[in-house]
Write an enzyme that holds these catalytic residues in place. Structure first.
Site, PDB file in Angstrom:
ATOM      1  CE  LYS A 160     -15.786 -18.557  13.511  1.00 18.04           C
ATOM      2  NZ  LYS A 160     -14.911 -19.088  14.580  1.00 18.04           N
ATOM      3  CG  ASP A 188      -3.633  -1.619   8.231  1.00 13.53           C
ATOM      4  OD1 ASP A 188      -4.724  -1.976   7.742  1.00 13.53           O
ATOM      5  OD2 ASP A 188      -2.908  -0.742   7.722  1.00 13.53           O
ATOM      6  CG  MET A 189      -7.243  -6.922  10.045  1.00 10.46           C
ATOM      7  SD  MET A 189      -7.763  -8.332  11.043  1.00 10.46           S
ATOM      8  CE  MET A 189      -9.125  -8.945  10.043  1.00 10.46           C
ATOM      9  CG  HIS A 246      -2.048  -0.974   1.119  1.00 13.25           C
ATOM     10  ND1 HIS A 246      -1.837  -2.327   1.165  1.00 13.25           N
ATOM     11  CD2 HIS A 246      -3.383  -0.796   0.953  1.00 13.25           C
ATOM     12  CE1 HIS A 246      -2.996  -2.959   1.048  1.00 13.25           C
ATOM     13  NE2 HIS A 246      -3.943  -2.048   0.917  1.00 13.25           N
TER      14      HIS A 246
END
Length: 241
Positions: free
Chosen positions: A201, A142-143, A11
């Site tokens: 999930k 951060d995922m 990113h």
């Protein structure tokens, strides 16, 4: 640059060519200035005016921080924005103020395939939480809510290396290790990879991010961009929370 310095190459400045492409195509107005359209004590709604998500989100998080200082908590939703890079850039803004920061975003192009599915319905819908820890290093999560961020596939393609099985699917919905095939089809598994390993999930978490970042502020959600005239109108309407 901040993201690259944190070691998150997926990113960092590697995104710059894509931003230039979107600006030239008319999806991003680099001169846009975000505006606050609703401001009600601890909450606010910001309109990004089709600008860069980075600037819009920086202003929105600064507003949330000021509200938290005043009311104990601050929640700011954003619509009409664009890709904002890494979530942690914004959650971590709260750390110097001894506040807990939360940031999440959706995107206009779906990439997450439902459990048992083979058509993408959500984007990677990442979320980040940053918690100050006094004299110790802060806790920073951060995922993506997909098994892997799309940028990881870009890096693998750049280096010509295969990706682990379970990250992505081919056009038939079968697992692929070819990063170019994965990028072409944009079919990423939800966090967990398979139903047996809990992908339902991950898909549920992705739905939560889409509700808070998309439905709540009136931004894009699900596969809305692909089934409407938003592409012709050059309107991504990305949402953040």
């Amino acid at each position: 640059v901040q993201t690259d310095l944190r070691g998150v190459a997926s990113h960092g400045i590697g995104m710059l060519p894509k931003y230039v492409e979107w600006i030239r195509a008319g999806f991003i107005d680099p001169a846009a200035e975000p505006v606050v359209v609703r401001d009600e004590m601890a909450t606010a709604l910001v309109d990004g005016q089709r600008g860069l998500g980075h600037w819009t989100s920086t202003k929105a998080m600064a507003l949330a921080i000021e509200k938290a200082k005043t009311f104990g908590a601050g929640f700011v939703a954003v619509r009409n924005s664009n890709h904002f890079g890494a979530c942690a850039c914004y959650s971590m803004m709260a750390l110097p103020h001894q506040l807990i920061g939360i940031a999440m975003t959706n995107s206009f192009v779906p990439a997450m395939v439902p459990t048992f599915g083979r058509k993408a319905m959500f984007s990677t819908n990442p979320l980040s939480v940053a918690v100050p820890a006094g004299a110790e290093a802060p806790f920073v999560l951060d995922m993506a809510t997909t098994t892997v961020a799309l940028g990881k596939l870009t890096i693998a393609s750049r280096w010509g290396t295969p990706v682990p099985e379970g990250w992505a699917l081919d056009e038939q919905g079968h697992p692929t290790r070819d990063p170019d095939v994965a990028l072409k089809n944009r079919l990423l598994t939800p966090l967990g990879g398979t139903r047996e390993l809990g992908s339902h999930k991950g898909y549920g978490l992705g739905a939560v991010v889409d509700i808070l970042s998309g439905v709540l502020p009136g931004a894009v959600y699900g596969d809305l961009f692909l089934r409407t005239d938003m592409a012709e109108r050059r309107h991504t309407n990305v949402g953040h929370f």
